[in-house]
Design an enzyme around this catalytic site. Sequence first.
Site, PDB file in Angstrom:
ATOM      1  N   LYS A  10      14.598  23.434  64.656  1.00 13.38           N
ATOM      2  CA  LYS A  10      14.430  24.491  65.272  1.00 13.38           C
ATOM      3  C   LYS A  10      14.438  24.553  66.941  1.00 13.38           C
ATOM      4  O   LYS A  10      13.659  23.584  67.281  1.00 13.38           O
ATOM      5  CB  LYS A  10      13.011  24.974  64.948  1.00 13.38           C
ATOM      6  CG  LYS A  10      12.410  26.280  65.585  1.00 13.38           C
ATOM      7  CD  LYS A  10      13.472  27.349  65.076  1.00 13.38           C
ATOM      8  CE  LYS A  10      12.882  28.752  65.686  1.00 13.38           C
ATOM      9  NZ  LYS A  10      13.669  30.029  65.571  1.00 13.38           N
ATOM     10  N   SER A  14      42.071  29.015  76.738  1.00  7.85           N
ATOM     11  CA  SER A  14      40.738  29.002  76.008  1.00  7.85           C
ATOM     12  C   SER A  14      40.744  30.450  75.437  1.00  7.85           C
ATOM     13  O   SER A  14      41.695  31.013  74.841  1.00  7.85           O
ATOM     14  CB  SER A  14      39.723  28.526  76.611  1.00  7.85           C
ATOM     15  OG  SER A  14      38.810  27.997  75.598  1.00  7.85           O
TER      16      SER A  14
END
Length: 322
Positions: free
Chosen positions: A175, A123
Site C-alpha cells: 500500500k 514517446s
Amino acid sequence: MANRADDIIDRRRLRRKLTFWRLFGLLALIVAVGAFASWAMRDRMGTGIAHIAKVRIEGTITEDDELLKRLDRIRQDEQVKGVIVWINSPGGTTAGGEALYEAIRKLAAEKPVVAQVGTLAASAGYMIASAADQIVARQSSIVGSIGVLVQYPDVTGLMENVGVKLEGVKSSPLKAEPSPFSPTTEEERAMIRALVMDSYEWFIGLVGERRGMSRTEVLQVADGSIFTGRQALERRLVDALGGEEKAIEWLAGKGVNAELAVVEWKSTERQGLFSPLSLAGTLGALLGLDKLGADLAARTGADRMFLDGLLSVWQPAPGLGD
C-alpha cells in the site's frame, strides 16, 4: 408665439434625428463587434467554407478535455475535408497520449488525417502521431523514444541528515509503495516493473499495428532510442520527409482539394475580449512576459511537475519519469 412654437417643433425634430443616429450608431457598433468576433474566432470554430483543419499539439501531453472536444468538433464539421495534426511534443502521461490517440483514430475513420512532426514527436508524442494514416517529419525532426517508465525520488538520506523519521500504519506491505520516504524493496520494484511492462506491451503493440511492423521489428526501435526524421524514415516510423506542403500533397492523394485553405483550429477556452484577465494577458503578451513565464517553466521543469500516472516523455526532469 408663432416663432416660439416653431422653435419647439424644430427642437423635437432635432431630438428625433439625434435619437435615430444614436440608435443607428449603436446598431453599427454591435454589427462591427459581431463581425470582429466572427473574424477573430474563424480559425477556432471553422470558416463555414470547405477547408483543411490544422490542430497543434505542443508541449507536455496530459488529458486535455478541450482538445478532445475540439477534435470531435472537427470530426463533425462537414466543411473539414482533411486534417493536419501538427506535433511538437516530448510526450507526457501515457493516459493522456492514449486519450488523444483514440480521438485521432475516431477522426481518421471519417476524414483523411496526416501527422506533421515539427521539432519533436517522442514517446507519447509519437504515440499520437501513429494515430494518423500518414506521418510527415522534417529531416532533422526528433522521433521515437518508444517506452514507458516510472521514477520516484528517495529522500531517506536527507531525512536522516535532518533528523526526520516517518511513521505509518497500512493495511498491506505494498500500500502506497514505492515511497520516497523508505528504501524500495524488491517486491515493490517487481510490482512497478509489471505495471510498466504491461503499458509498454500495449504501446509496442499499438506501434506495430499502426506501422505494419512485426513485434520483432518494433522491438528493434522500441528500446527508448530517438531518431532523426531521416533515420525514422529508414526504420518505417515515418512515411515521408517534408513540411506542411508534403502533408497537403498526401491529402490531395486522398481526394482533398490541395487548393483549400489550411485553417488552424485553436482552443476556444479564452476570456471575453475586454475582461480583466484578457486585458492582463494582452498586456503581458505585449511586454513579452507570456514567453518569459513559459520559458522559465520549461527551464525549471515546472511544466511537468504535476504529471500523474505512468509517463511516456522524452528527457524528463529529474525524478519525474520517461
